[in-house]
Design a protein around this motif. Structure first.
Motif, PDB file in Angstrom:
ATOM      1  N   ILE A   1       0.814  -1.225   0.000  1.00 37.38           N
ATOM      2  CA  ILE A   1       0.000   0.000   0.000  1.00 37.38           C
ATOM      3  C   ILE A   1       0.841   1.266   0.000  1.00 37.38           C
ATOM      4  CG2 ILE A   1      -1.943  -1.157   1.113  1.00 37.38           C
ATOM      5  CD1 ILE A   1      -1.185   0.344   3.715  1.00 37.38           C
ATOM      6  N   SER A   2       2.160   1.123   0.061  1.00 35.69           N
ATOM      7  CA  SER A   2       3.020   2.302   0.201  1.00 35.69           C
ATOM      8  C   SER A   2       2.899   3.289  -0.960  1.00 35.69           C
ATOM      9  CB  SER A   2       4.478   1.878   0.371  1.00 35.69           C
ATOM     10  OG  SER A   2       4.959   1.268  -0.806  1.00 35.69           O
ATOM     11  N   MET A   3       2.603   2.834  -2.151  1.00 33.31           N
ATOM     12  CA  MET A   3       2.521   3.728  -3.309  1.00 33.31           C
ATOM     13  C   MET A   3       1.102   4.249  -3.559  1.00 33.31           C
ATOM     14  SD  MET A   3       5.577   4.151  -4.419  1.00 33.31           S
ATOM     15  CE  MET A   3       5.647   4.615  -6.124  1.00 33.31           C
ATOM     16  N   ILE A   4       0.127   3.793  -2.795  1.00 40.77           N
ATOM     17  CA  ILE A   4      -1.251   4.241  -3.010  1.00 40.77           C
ATOM     18  C   ILE A   4      -1.406   5.746  -2.795  1.00 40.77           C
ATOM     19  CG2 ILE A   4      -3.622   4.059  -2.146  1.00 40.77           C
ATOM     20  CD1 ILE A   4      -3.220   1.052  -2.045  1.00 40.77           C
ATOM     21  N   PRO A   5      -0.812   6.359  -1.752  1.00 39.67           N
ATOM     22  CA  PRO A   5      -0.931   7.819  -1.637  1.00 39.67           C
ATOM     23  C   PRO A   5      -0.384   8.556  -2.866  1.00 39.67           C
ATOM     24  CG  PRO A   5      -0.150   6.898   0.424  1.00 39.67           C
ATOM     25  CD  PRO A   5      -0.122   5.784  -0.594  1.00 39.67           C
ATOM     26  N   GLN A   6       0.712   8.054  -3.435  1.00 40.54           N
ATOM     27  CA  GLN A   6       1.277   8.668  -4.641  1.00 40.54           C
ATOM     28  C   GLN A   6       0.314   8.516  -5.816  1.00 40.54           C
ATOM     29  OE1 GLN A   6       4.520  10.271  -4.936  1.00 40.54           O
ATOM     30  NE2 GLN A   6       3.361  11.008  -6.676  1.00 40.54           N
ATOM     31  N   LEU A   7      -0.280   7.342  -5.951  1.00 39.98           N
ATOM     32  CA  LEU A   7      -1.236   7.094  -7.030  1.00 39.98           C
ATOM     33  C   LEU A   7      -2.446   8.007  -6.909  1.00 39.98           C
ATOM     34  CD1 LEU A   7      -2.157   5.464  -9.487  1.00 39.98           C
ATOM     35  CD2 LEU A   7      -3.057   3.750  -7.900  1.00 39.98           C
ATOM     36  N   VAL A   8      -2.974   8.136  -5.699  1.00 40.75           N
ATOM     37  CA  VAL A   8      -4.129   9.011  -5.464  1.00 40.75           C
ATOM     38  C   VAL A   8      -3.770  10.451  -5.816  1.00 40.75           C
ATOM     39  CG1 VAL A   8      -5.631   9.973  -3.671  1.00 40.75           C
ATOM     40  CG2 VAL A   8      -5.188   7.510  -3.735  1.00 40.75           C
ATOM     41  N   LYS A   9      -2.603  10.897  -5.420  1.00 33.93           N
ATOM     42  CA  LYS A   9      -2.155  12.271  -5.708  1.00 33.93           C
ATOM     43  C   LYS A   9      -2.040  12.505  -7.213  1.00 33.93           C
ATOM     44  CE  LYS A   9       1.553  15.506  -4.456  1.00 33.93           C
ATOM     45  NZ  LYS A   9       2.153  15.924  -5.691  1.00 33.93           N
ATOM     46  N   VAL A  10      -1.434  11.562  -7.918  1.00 35.64           N
ATOM     47  CA  VAL A  10      -1.257  11.701  -9.367  1.00 35.64           C
ATOM     48  C   VAL A  10      -2.614  11.748 -10.068  1.00 35.64           C
ATOM     49  CG1 VAL A  10      -0.481  10.461 -11.434  1.00 35.64           C
ATOM     50  CG2 VAL A  10       1.057  10.720  -9.484  1.00 35.64           C
ATOM     51  N   ILE A  11      -3.520  10.870  -9.688  1.00 41.13           N
ATOM     52  CA  ILE A  11      -4.838  10.842 -10.320  1.00 41.13           C
ATOM     53  C   ILE A  11      -5.634  12.097  -9.980  1.00 41.13           C
ATOM     54  CG2 ILE A  11      -7.067   9.659 -10.345  1.00 41.13           C
ATOM     55  CD1 ILE A  11      -5.472   7.020 -10.059  1.00 41.13           C
ATOM     56  N   LYS A  12      -5.585  12.513  -8.723  1.00 40.03           N
ATOM     57  CA  LYS A  12      -6.334  13.696  -8.285  1.00 40.03           C
ATOM     58  C   LYS A  12      -5.840  14.958  -8.989  1.00 40.03           C
ATOM     59  CE  LYS A  12      -7.619  16.123  -4.055  1.00 40.03           C
ATOM     60  NZ  LYS A  12      -7.456  16.181  -2.608  1.00 40.03           N
ATOM     61  N   GLU A  13      -4.518  15.113  -9.079  1.00 37.69           N
ATOM     62  CA  GLU A  13      -3.937  16.325  -9.669  1.00 37.69           C
ATOM     63  C   GLU A  13      -3.712  16.207 -11.177  1.00 37.69           C
ATOM     64  OE1 GLU A  13      -0.404  17.185  -7.441  1.00 37.69           O
ATOM     65  OE2 GLU A  13      -1.523  17.472  -5.563  1.00 37.69           O
ATOM     66  N   LYS A  14      -3.877  14.993 -11.705  1.00 39.65           N
ATOM     67  CA  LYS A  14      -3.619  14.729 -13.121  1.00 39.65           C
ATOM     68  C   LYS A  14      -2.233  15.258 -13.529  1.00 39.65           C
ATOM     69  CE  LYS A  14      -8.460  14.533 -14.610  1.00 39.65           C
ATOM     70  NZ  LYS A  14      -8.759  13.629 -13.589  1.00 39.65           N
ATOM     71  N   ASP A  15      -1.271  14.968 -12.663  1.00 40.42           N
ATOM     72  CA  ASP A  15       0.099  15.440 -12.872  1.00 40.42           C
ATOM     73  C   ASP A  15       1.072  14.359 -12.408  1.00 40.42           C
ATOM     74  OD1 ASP A  15       2.464  16.843 -13.158  1.00 40.42           O
ATOM     75  OD2 ASP A  15       2.123  18.129 -11.418  1.00 40.42           O
ATOM     76  N   ALA A  16       1.854  13.864 -13.361  1.00 35.61           N
ATOM     77  CA  ALA A  16       2.838  12.828 -13.036  1.00 35.61           C
ATOM     78  C   ALA A  16       4.250  13.285 -13.376  1.00 35.61           C
ATOM     79  CB  ALA A  16       2.495  11.554 -13.787  1.00 35.61           C
ATOM     80  N   GLU A  17       4.423  14.590 -13.494  1.00 31.70           N
ATOM     81  CA  GLU A  17       5.706  15.144 -13.919  1.00 31.70           C
ATOM     82  C   GLU A  17       6.852  14.762 -12.981  1.00 31.70           C
ATOM     83  OE1 GLU A  17       7.566  19.521 -14.917  1.00 31.70           O
ATOM     84  OE2 GLU A  17       5.423  19.190 -15.176  1.00 31.70           O
ATOM     85  N   ASN A  18       6.578  14.620 -11.698  1.00 33.99           N
ATOM     86  CA  ASN A  18       7.631  14.334 -10.729  1.00 33.99           C
ATOM     87  C   ASN A  18       7.914  12.846 -10.552  1.00 33.99           C
ATOM     88  OD1 ASN A  18       8.133  17.051 -10.152  1.00 33.99           O
ATOM     89  ND2 ASN A  18       6.406  17.118  -8.745  1.00 33.99           N
ATOM     90  N   LEU A  19       7.232  12.008 -11.311  1.00 27.25           N
ATOM     91  CA  LEU A  19       7.489  10.573 -11.240  1.00 27.25           C
ATOM     92  C   LEU A  19       8.621  10.204 -12.190  1.00 27.25           C
ATOM     93  CD1 LEU A  19       3.927   8.974 -11.289  1.00 27.25           C
ATOM     94  CD2 LEU A  19       5.448   9.234  -9.348  1.00 27.25           C
ATOM     95  N   SER A  20       9.385   9.226 -11.801  1.00 27.80           N
ATOM     96  CA  SER A  20      10.440   8.696 -12.665  1.00 27.80           C
ATOM     97  C   SER A  20       9.937   7.397 -13.286  1.00 27.80           C
ATOM     98  CB  SER A  20      11.693   8.430 -11.837  1.00 27.80           C
ATOM     99  OG  SER A  20      12.594   7.626 -12.564  1.00 27.80           O
ATOM    100  N   TRP A  21       9.762   7.389 -14.601  1.00 27.55           N
ATOM    101  CA  TRP A  21       9.294   6.175 -15.273  1.00 27.55           C
ATOM    102  C   TRP A  21      10.324   5.056 -15.136  1.00 27.55           C
ATOM    103  CZ3 TRP A  21      12.044   3.902 -19.117  1.00 27.55           C
ATOM    104  CH2 TRP A  21      12.999   4.675 -19.774  1.00 27.55           C
ATOM    105  N   LEU A  22      11.611   5.418 -15.100  1.00 33.18           N
ATOM    106  CA  LEU A  22      12.655   4.404 -14.960  1.00 33.18           C
ATOM    107  C   LEU A  22      12.587   3.738 -13.584  1.00 33.18           C
ATOM    108  CD1 LEU A  22      15.043   2.949 -16.202  1.00 33.18           C
ATOM    109  CD2 LEU A  22      16.509   4.804 -15.402  1.00 33.18           C
ATOM    110  N   MET A  23      12.372   4.541 -12.548  1.00 32.61           N
ATOM    111  CA  MET A  23      12.236   3.979 -11.199  1.00 32.61           C
ATOM    112  C   MET A  23      11.036   3.034 -11.147  1.00 32.61           C
ATOM    113  SD  MET A  23      10.321   4.216  -8.079  1.00 32.61           S
ATOM    114  CE  MET A  23       9.367   5.655  -8.365  1.00 32.61           C
ATOM    115  N   LEU A  24       9.919   3.453 -11.750  1.00 33.08           N
ATOM    116  CA  LEU A  24       8.727   2.603 -11.753  1.00 33.08           C
ATOM    117  C   LEU A  24       8.983   1.302 -12.511  1.00 33.08           C
ATOM    118  CD1 LEU A  24       5.934   5.262 -12.290  1.00 33.08           C
ATOM    119  CD2 LEU A  24       6.347   3.905 -10.231  1.00 33.08           C
ATOM    120  N   LEU A  25       9.686   1.386 -13.618  1.00 31.26           N
ATOM    121  CA  LEU A  25       9.982   0.198 -14.414  1.00 31.26           C
ATOM    122  C   LEU A  25      10.871  -0.776 -13.644  1.00 31.26           C
ATOM    123  CD1 LEU A  25       9.295  -0.872 -17.212  1.00 31.26           C
ATOM    124  CD2 LEU A  25      11.385   0.172 -18.046  1.00 31.26           C
TER     125      LEU A  25
END
Length: 85
Positions: free
Chosen positions: A16-40
């Motif tokens: 569940i650790s990433m759920i707050p980040q997911l909620v924030k991204v969906i709510k703000e419709k902004d994923a600019e601060n996420l690293s796609w490489l880290m997620l991969l």
């Protein structure tokens, strides 16, 4: 504390650790601060844990990491949907 309970609690917390980040991204419709490489890299590691769980026949490892893969794949999809062009 029973070792199975310890594993279940650890799995729930990490899953569940990433759920707050997911909620924030969906709510703000902004994923600019996420690293796609880290997620991969994280998705790859979590997927390997799922595979390991199947090899060891450990349901807590399989379930917690499969859920975490789902959350992080959703985050990765959001990254590409909400990234600034």
């Amino acid at each position: 504390m029973n070792e199975n309970l310890l594993g279940i609690v650890a799995g729930i917390l990490t899953s569940i650790s990433m759920i707050p980040q997911l909620v924030k991204v969906i709510k703000e419709k902004d994923a600019e601060n996420l690293s796609w490489l880290m997620l991969l890299v994280l998705i790859t590691g979590l997927s390997l844990w799922v595979w390991y769980g199947f090899i060891k026949d450990e349901l807590p490892i399989i379930l917690s990491n499969a859920f975490a893969v789902l959350v992080n794949v959703t985050l990765l999809i959001c990254f590409f949907i909400f990234k600034k062009s």
